[in-house]
Design a protein around this motif. Structure first.
Motif, PDB file in Angstrom:
ATOM      1  N   PRO A 118       0.828  -1.211   0.000  1.00  0.00           N
ATOM      2  CA  PRO A 118       0.000   0.000   0.000  1.00  0.00           C
ATOM      3  C   PRO A 118       0.860   1.258   0.000  1.00  0.00           C
ATOM      4  N   GLU A 119       0.321   2.310  -0.582  1.00  0.00           N
ATOM      5  CA  GLU A 119       0.916   3.635  -0.439  1.00  0.00           C
ATOM      6  C   GLU A 119       0.296   4.237   0.810  1.00  0.00           C
ATOM      7  N   LEU A 120       1.117   4.622   1.750  1.00  0.00           N
ATOM      8  CA  LEU A 120       0.608   5.097   3.031  1.00  0.00           C
ATOM      9  C   LEU A 120       0.736   6.604   3.158  1.00  0.00           C
ATOM     10  N   PRO A 121      -0.277   7.262   3.703  1.00  0.00           N
ATOM     11  CA  PRO A 121      -0.133   8.685   3.993  1.00  0.00           C
ATOM     12  C   PRO A 121       0.895   8.874   5.109  1.00  0.00           C
ATOM     13  N   LEU A 122       1.537  10.028   5.137  1.00  0.00           N
ATOM     14  CA  LEU A 122       2.570  10.292   6.133  1.00  0.00           C
ATOM     15  C   LEU A 122       2.040  10.208   7.556  1.00  0.00           C
ATOM     16  N   SER A 123       0.758  10.475   7.754  1.00  0.00           N
ATOM     17  CA  SER A 123       0.192  10.479   9.098  1.00  0.00           C
ATOM     18  C   SER A 123      -0.288   9.100   9.553  1.00  0.00           C
ATOM     19  N   HIS A 124      -0.073   8.068   8.752  1.00  0.00           N
ATOM     20  CA  HIS A 124      -0.599   6.753   9.085  1.00  0.00           C
ATOM     21  C   HIS A 124       0.047   6.233  10.372  1.00  0.00           C
ATOM     22  N   GLU A 125      -0.783   5.886  11.355  1.00  0.00           N
ATOM     23  CA  GLU A 125      -0.282   5.477  12.662  1.00  0.00           C
ATOM     24  C   GLU A 125      -0.727   4.076  13.037  1.00  0.00           C
ATOM     25  N   THR A 126      -0.415   3.107  12.221  1.00  0.00           N
ATOM     26  CA  THR A 126      -0.651   1.713  12.568  1.00  0.00           C
ATOM     27  C   THR A 126       0.709   1.099  12.848  1.00  0.00           C
ATOM     28  N   TYR A 127       0.829   0.455  13.984  1.00  0.00           N
ATOM     29  CA  TYR A 127       2.106  -0.110  14.391  1.00  0.00           C
ATOM     30  C   TYR A 127       2.059  -1.622  14.286  1.00  0.00           C
ATOM     31  N   LEU A 128       3.236  -2.213  14.080  1.00  0.00           N
ATOM     32  CA  LEU A 128       3.371  -3.660  13.958  1.00  0.00           C
ATOM     33  C   LEU A 128       4.567  -4.130  14.765  1.00  0.00           C
ATOM     34  N   PRO A 129       4.526  -5.371  15.252  1.00  0.00           N
ATOM     35  CA  PRO A 129       5.756  -5.927  15.797  1.00  0.00           C
ATOM     36  C   PRO A 129       6.806  -5.983  14.677  1.00  0.00           C
ATOM     37  N   PRO A 130       8.070  -5.771  15.004  1.00  0.00           N
ATOM     38  CA  PRO A 130       9.117  -5.729  13.978  1.00  0.00           C
ATOM     39  C   PRO A 130       9.150  -6.978  13.101  1.00  0.00           C
ATOM     40  N   LEU A 131       9.356  -6.761  11.809  1.00  0.00           N
ATOM     41  CA  LEU A 131       9.550  -7.786  10.782  1.00  0.00           C
ATOM     42  C   LEU A 131       8.346  -8.688  10.546  1.00  0.00           C
ATOM     43  N   THR A 132       7.166  -8.264  10.942  1.00  0.00           N
ATOM     44  CA  THR A 132       5.964  -9.076  10.729  1.00  0.00           C
ATOM     45  C   THR A 132       5.742  -9.358   9.243  1.00  0.00           C
ATOM     46  N   PHE A 133       5.852  -8.331   8.404  1.00  0.00           N
ATOM     47  CA  PHE A 133       5.631  -8.538   6.961  1.00  0.00           C
ATOM     48  C   PHE A 133       6.665  -9.489   6.386  1.00  0.00           C
ATOM     49  N   GLN A 134       7.928  -9.330   6.773  1.00  0.00           N
ATOM     50  CA  GLN A 134       8.971 -10.210   6.248  1.00  0.00           C
ATOM     51  C   GLN A 134       8.718 -11.657   6.657  1.00  0.00           C
ATOM     52  N   LEU A 135       8.319 -11.878   7.902  1.00  0.00           N
ATOM     53  CA  LEU A 135       8.022 -13.239   8.349  1.00  0.00           C
ATOM     54  C   LEU A 135       6.904 -13.860   7.519  1.00  0.00           C
ATOM     55  N   LEU A 136       5.856 -13.085   7.248  1.00  0.00           N
ATOM     56  CA  LEU A 136       4.743 -13.616   6.459  1.00  0.00           C
ATOM     57  C   LEU A 136       5.138 -13.852   5.009  1.00  0.00           C
ATOM     58  N   LEU A 137       5.953 -12.983   4.445  1.00  0.00           N
ATOM     59  CA  LEU A 137       6.428 -13.190   3.076  1.00  0.00           C
ATOM     60  C   LEU A 137       7.328 -14.421   3.006  1.00  0.00           C
ATOM     61  N   ASP A 138       8.244 -14.557   3.948  1.00  0.00           N
ATOM     62  CA  ASP A 138       9.114 -15.742   3.973  1.00  0.00           C
ATOM     63  C   ASP A 138       8.296 -17.019   4.139  1.00  0.00           C
ATOM     64  N   ASN A 139       7.242 -16.960   4.950  1.00  0.00           N
ATOM     65  CA  ASN A 139       6.359 -18.105   5.128  1.00  0.00           C
ATOM     66  C   ASN A 139       5.669 -18.475   3.810  1.00  0.00           C
ATOM     67  N   ALA A 140       5.223 -17.468   3.077  1.00  0.00           N
ATOM     68  CA  ALA A 140       4.576 -17.717   1.781  1.00  0.00           C
ATOM     69  C   ALA A 140       5.558 -18.357   0.798  1.00  0.00           C
ATOM     70  N   ILE A 141       6.782 -17.870   0.781  1.00  0.00           N
ATOM     71  CA  ILE A 141       7.807 -18.423  -0.120  1.00  0.00           C
ATOM     72  C   ILE A 141       8.138 -19.863   0.279  1.00  0.00           C
ATOM     73  N   LEU A 142       8.211 -20.119   1.575  1.00  0.00           N
ATOM     74  CA  LEU A 142       8.557 -21.443   2.078  1.00  0.00           C
ATOM     75  C   LEU A 142       7.544 -22.504   1.658  1.00  0.00           C
ATOM     76  N   HIS A 143       6.267 -22.167   1.676  1.00  0.00           N
ATOM     77  CA  HIS A 143       5.211 -23.166   1.473  1.00  0.00           C
ATOM     78  C   HIS A 143       4.658 -23.248   0.059  1.00  0.00           C
ATOM     79  N   ASN A 144       5.026 -22.319  -0.822  1.00  0.00           N
ATOM     80  CA  ASN A 144       4.432 -22.272  -2.155  1.00  0.00           C
ATOM     81  C   ASN A 144       5.466 -22.378  -3.261  1.00  0.00           C
TER      82      ASN A 144
END
Length: 127
Positions: free
Chosen positions: A28-54
């Motif tokens: 997504p393109e995010l506005p500068l004011s976007h304030e949603t927080y995530l635990p570190p590396l969550t997206f990378q973990l999910l992407l690596d999981n997708a690569i691992l299983h598919n």
């Protein structure tokens, strides 16, 4: 979240060098004011999981996406094209993410179907 998306953009360039057109990442393109927080590396973990299983090929690319919903929750998903030989430790990545969110008093939701896999991450604004 903007740091996570920025990191994933850099990481996607590395994946493109390795897999070429076999991995398609929609961020997504995010506005500068976007304030949603995530635990570190969550997206990378999910992407690596997708690569691992598919399976991955230019003819049948793995399509990975991140979408911010109207309630500021985040949907992260991919198309399913499972490898012929199953990979061990099937849910260990998801368990790690579940634990991170549980430590913050939140729960993730996982939706699996024959064609799609998605993880819904709750809003963590103000953490």
């Amino acid at each position: 979240m903007s740091q996570e998306v920025g990191f994933l953009k850099v990481y996607s360039r590395l994946l493109n060098a390795r897999y070429g057109d076999g991995v398609v990442i929609d961020l997504p393109e995010l506005p500068l004011s976007h304030e949603t927080y995530l635990p570190p590396l969550t997206f990378q973990l999910l992407l690596d999981n997708a690569i691992l299983h598919n399976t991955i090929s230019a003819v049948r690319p793995l399509n990975f996406y991140v979408a911010v919903k109207s309630d500021n929750s985040i949907e992260v998903g991919n198309n399913v094209q499972l490898k012929v030989r199953p990979v061990g430790e099937k849910d260990s990545t998801l368990d790690k993410i579940r634990i991170k969110y549980a430590d913050l008093g939140k729960r993730i939701r996982v939706d699996k179907s024959e064609h799609n896999f998605s993880v819904w991450l709750p809003h963590l604004g103000g953490v």
